[in-house]
Design an enzyme around this catalytic site. Structure first.
Site, PDB file in Angstrom:
ATOM      1  CG  HIS A  75      -1.894   1.129   1.292  1.00 17.08           C
ATOM      2  ND1 HIS A  75      -3.254   0.962   1.481  1.00 17.08           N
ATOM      3  CD2 HIS A  75      -1.705   2.465   1.194  1.00 17.08           C
ATOM      4  CE1 HIS A  75      -3.846   2.154   1.510  1.00 17.08           C
ATOM      5  NE2 HIS A  75      -2.918   3.089   1.337  1.00 17.08           N
ATOM      6  CG  HIS A 226      -7.331   4.358   0.885  1.00 12.02           C
ATOM      7  ND1 HIS A 226      -6.947   3.829  -0.310  1.00 12.02           N
ATOM      8  CD2 HIS A 226      -6.246   4.991   1.392  1.00 12.02           C
ATOM      9  CE1 HIS A 226      -5.664   4.125  -0.519  1.00 12.02           C
ATOM     10  NE2 HIS A 226      -5.210   4.836   0.490  1.00 12.02           N
ATOM     11  CD  GLU A 229      -6.154   7.733   5.947  1.00 10.73           C
ATOM     12  OE1 GLU A 229      -6.595   7.527   4.803  1.00 10.73           O
ATOM     13  OE2 GLU A 229      -5.009   8.181   6.164  1.00 10.73           O
ATOM     14  CG  ASP A 327      -0.698   5.354   3.456  1.00 10.37           C
ATOM     15  OD1 ASP A 327      -1.061   5.312   2.272  1.00 10.37           O
ATOM     16  OD2 ASP A 327      -1.424   5.783   4.366  1.00 10.37           O
ATOM     17  CG  ASN A 328       0.282   9.045   1.623  1.00 15.70           C
ATOM     18  OD1 ASN A 328      -0.448   8.237   2.181  1.00 15.70           O
ATOM     19  ND2 ASN A 328      -0.099   9.748   0.592  1.00 15.70           N
TER      20      ASN A 328
HETATM   21 ZN   LIG Z   1      -3.218   5.115   1.293  1.00 15.33          ZN
END
Ligand SMILES: [Zn+2]
Length: 433
Positions: A75, A226, A229, A327-328
């Site tokens: 991811h 997603h 969140e 992730d990011n």
């Molecule tokens: Zn994400």
């Protein structure tokens, strides 16, 4: 240390039981056993318990250093990566991230901009020892027409070094425009991608999810969500996804990311959701670094009081496949990060308690995401498999997870790779505001 011939024998390597099919060693309470590994022509030809037979005189003695299979990062968002210098998050909140990224995308995400940042990200991931990576691709019109061709080219360029997968990313309300969404699903199928959306509590969520599942079934696509969140206890889209999976009879793989609000909900609700998630065969990926950064940010001069992550222990106890991922990286959703899955595992150990006991948690960065991504032979070490592994300095969990291990050796196809990280200055010209 590793000969460039591609054929050699490593003695006294410390392997983890959860990532190595039985090779006859006794494993200690941390799950480690000592082994000798023979490598020939880029493949692992054998793994045997250390000391069982006399190692040849020219064997390379690893003196108990840990050897793990290359990482699987299931991811990420490498289309967003590294825009921070030109578009930081103004206040560190989720809404701040969403708005900043949306503005940057509309103004700056040309094919060249996306391609150069993606390549930078992949070089970092490769140098840290990642072998396969799934990225989400912002697919809000007209970005899908720019980013998907870039992704397809990048996947070809990187084949053999990083196995790249792509999932489209859009808010669930984007599914209301059926004609547009159906054409996106067709585009994703043509690229052999994964169908992904972001779910939250819109009034027509069930109807929209039904349509997402119908499109996935029609095109034979796996799904990647997603979900939730947020700290809002009313966010139960994970449960809605599980229900939609059950009533649609969907047979593909489903990966759900985040699920933060679950950790805030009453026990009985949690149990009901987890029952459904297990029954529907969903896999869950937690993004501990991003969650720690964005969740529970309440405004000026306050201290966060929860960790933001979902209930991975409770999920694993029910047989739900669980993973952690990057992730990011250096974008408004997360100011830091370098696609280093050892860092992710280290942070997950601290934030999510992947210890006491360590048990089979190492699978969360290797074997489990490999299965979710349908990558046969990835994420484990086995005779007959590719000689794709990482040699660390650490000889125990406390040694491995206390230092960055910047001097780790990454072996691909039996040979040590050049681990030079890309220089940030390469991106400077893209960062001019
Ligand atoms: Zn994400």
């Amino acid at each position: 240390m590793i000969p460039n011939t591609g054929s050699y024998r490593l003695a006294n390597a410390r392997l983890h039981a959860s990532l190595t099919p039985e090779f006859g060693a006794a494993f200690d309470r941390d799950g480690f056993g000592l082994a000798d590994i023979a490598v020939a022509d880029g493949k692992i030809s054998s793994i045997t318990a250390h000391g069982r037979s006399k190692a040849p005189a020219d064997a390379i003695d690893l003196a108990g250093r840990i050897v793990l299979p290359c990482f699987i990062d299931c991811h990420t968002h490498i289309d967003k990566g590294h825009i921070w210098p030109r578009k930081p998050n103004p206040d560190g909140t989720f809404m701040g991230a969403l708005n900043a990224t949306g503005a940057d995308r509309a103004a700056r995400w040309s094919a060249e901009d996306v391609a150069r940042r993606m390549d930078f990200s992949l070089r970092s991931a490769y140098a840290h020892g990642t072998r396969a990576l799934r990225t989400h691709l912002d697919s809000v019109a007209p970005q899908e027409e720019i980013s998907w061709p870039v992704f397809e080219t990048m996947r070809e360029t990187w084949r053999g070094r990083i196995e790249l997968q792509g999932a489209c990313l859009l808010g669930i309300e984007g599914v209301r425009d059926r004609r547009w969404f159906d054409s996106l699903a067709k585009r994703v199928a043509a690229a052999k991608g994964v169908l992904g959306v972001v779910t939250y509590m819109v009034p027509d969520l069930e109807e929209l999810l039904d349509h997402v599942f119908a499109q996935a079934i029609q095109h034979g696509l796996d799904l990647d969500f997603h979900a939730d969140e947020t700290d809002d206890v009313a966010a139960i889209s994970l449960k809605k996804i599980a229900e939609a999976a059950l009533w649609s009879g969907f047979e593909g793989n489903i990966l759900v990311g985040h699920c933060c609000s679950l950790a805030r909900q009453p026990d009985l609700d949690v149990l009901d959701t987890l029952d459904k998630v297990a029954k529907a065969g969903l896999a869950v990926v937690s993004l501990p670094m991003c969650n720690l950064y964005l969740q529970d940010r309440r405004g000026d001069h306050t201290t966060p009081r929860w960790r933001g992550v979902t209930l991975l222990h409770e999920m694993k106890a029910r047989g739900i496949p669980v993973a952690v991922a990057s992730d990011n990286t250096r974008d408004p959703f997360y100011a830091y990060g370098d696609l280093d899955m050892l860092e992710v595992y280290r942070m997950a150990t601290r934030i999510l308690h992947f210890d006491h006991p360590v048990a089979d948690w190492p699978q969360a960065v290797a074997a489990t995401p490999a299965r979710v991504m349908r990558l046969d032979g990835f994420g484990t070490l086995a005779a007959g498999g590719d000689a794709d592994f990482i040699l660390f300095k650490g000889r125990s969990w406390t040694e491995l997870l206390s230092r960055p291990e910047s001097d780790r050796i990454v072996v691909r196809g039996g040979r040590a790779i050049d681990r030079q990280l890309p220089d940030y200055a390469e991106l400077d010209e893209l960062m001019v505001e």
